[in-house]
Enzyme design. Structure first.
Site, PDB file in Angstrom:
ATOM      1  N   HIS A  57       0.851  -1.188   0.000  1.00 47.66           N
ATOM      2  CA  HIS A  57       0.000   0.000   0.000  1.00 47.66           C
ATOM      3  C   HIS A  57       0.895   1.249   0.000  1.00 47.66           C
ATOM      4  O   HIS A  57       2.041   1.211   0.477  1.00 47.66           O
ATOM      5  CB  HIS A  57      -0.901   0.013   1.238  1.00 47.66           C
ATOM      6  N   GLU A  59       0.915   3.958   1.778  1.00 47.08           N
ATOM      7  CA  GLU A  59       1.382   4.432   3.088  1.00 47.08           C
ATOM      8  C   GLU A  59       2.439   3.477   3.650  1.00 47.08           C
ATOM      9  O   GLU A  59       3.400   3.914   4.296  1.00 47.08           O
ATOM     10  CB  GLU A  59       0.205   4.530   4.069  1.00 47.08           C
ATOM     11  N   CYS A  86      -5.978   2.235   5.473  1.00 44.39           N
ATOM     12  CA  CYS A  86      -6.685   1.035   5.954  1.00 44.39           C
ATOM     13  C   CYS A  86      -6.147   0.680   7.346  1.00 44.39           C
ATOM     14  O   CYS A  86      -5.212   1.314   7.853  1.00 44.39           O
ATOM     15  CB  CYS A  86      -6.484  -0.118   4.973  1.00 44.39           C
TER      16      CYS A  86
HETATM   17  N1  LIG Z   1      -5.216   4.030   1.710  1.00 42.61           N
HETATM   18  C1  LIG Z   1      -5.001   2.957   0.931  1.00 42.61           C
HETATM   19  N2  LIG Z   1      -5.958   2.076   0.834  1.00 42.61           N
HETATM   20  C2  LIG Z   1      -5.727   1.008   0.049  1.00 42.61           C
HETATM   21  N3  LIG Z   1      -6.536  -0.026  -0.223  1.00 42.61           N
HETATM   22  C3  LIG Z   1      -5.856  -0.824  -1.047  1.00 42.61           C
HETATM   23  N4  LIG Z   1      -4.639  -0.340  -1.311  1.00 42.61           N
HETATM   24  C4  LIG Z   1      -4.529   0.819  -0.623  1.00 42.61           C
HETATM   25  C5  LIG Z   1      -3.495   1.793  -0.496  1.00 42.61           C
HETATM   26  O1  LIG Z   1      -2.401   1.717  -1.075  1.00 42.61           O
HETATM   27  N5  LIG Z   1      -3.797   2.845   0.300  1.00 42.61           N
END
Ligand SMILES: Nc1nc2[nH]cnc2c(=O)[nH]1
Length: 159
Positions: A57, A59, A86
């Site tokens: 992800h 973050e 998340c």
């Molecule tokens: N905030 C966020 N939610 C996600 N949901 C799936 N991938 C991501 C991501 O990279 N960032």
């Protein structure tokens, strides 16, 4: 507290990175870590698909790049995200020592876009942080960033 011009600029950069992630075949999320002076300390974008790492992800990728920063730098930094962090990312933000989160699109917004096929662990970032032993300020969803438009491009048949 209203967003500063620095907040708006760094959130806009996170949204820009979400478009880059999508263009590269990943999920449309971007993130930036900035200090109070508005300097970018780290950037990340989602690479779940191209790396085949489910923790890729945006973050998480920012947090993987903060090695070398001092605890005081993290405490005074803000992480900007094009989408609400998340539960995995929110926990990583908490453990990193970053004390401020600003996000554009809500988790509910992109869960609704994905529809019934979405993999969900619907725990709002602010709610998770409320359980922590130290305070993490969470600001969002922030409107009019363009993040939703990019998310819609990833799920064109849903809305
Ligand atoms: N905030 C966020 N939610 C996600 N949901 C799936 N991938 C991501 C991501 O990279 N960032």
């Amino acid at each position: 507290m209203p967003l500063s011009s620095t907040d708006k600029r760094l959130l806009a950069r996170a949204v820009e990175l979400s478009a880059t992630a999508l263009a590269l075949g990943n999920r449309p999320f971007g993130s930036v870590l900035g200090n109070a002076q508005g300097n970018i300390l780290a950037e990340g974008q989602n690479d779940e698909c191209t790396s085949a790492d489910p923790t890729g992800h945006a973050e998480m990728n920012v947090i993987r790049r903060i090695a070398g920063l001092k605890p005081a730098q993290l405490k005074n930094a803000t992480i900007y995200a094009s989408g609400e962090p998340c539960a995995m990312c929110a926990a990583a933000i908490f453990w990193s020592g970053i004390r401020r989160v600003v996000f554009a699109a809500s988790g509910q917004y992109f869960a609704d876009l994905e529809g019934p096929s979405a993999t969900l662990l619907p725990l709002p970032c602010a709610e998770l942080m409320r359980h922590g032993s130290h305070t993490v300020e969470v600001i969002g969803p922030v409107a009019d960033t363009g993040a939703e438009t990019i998310l819609q491009q990833a799920f064109p048949n849903q809305k």
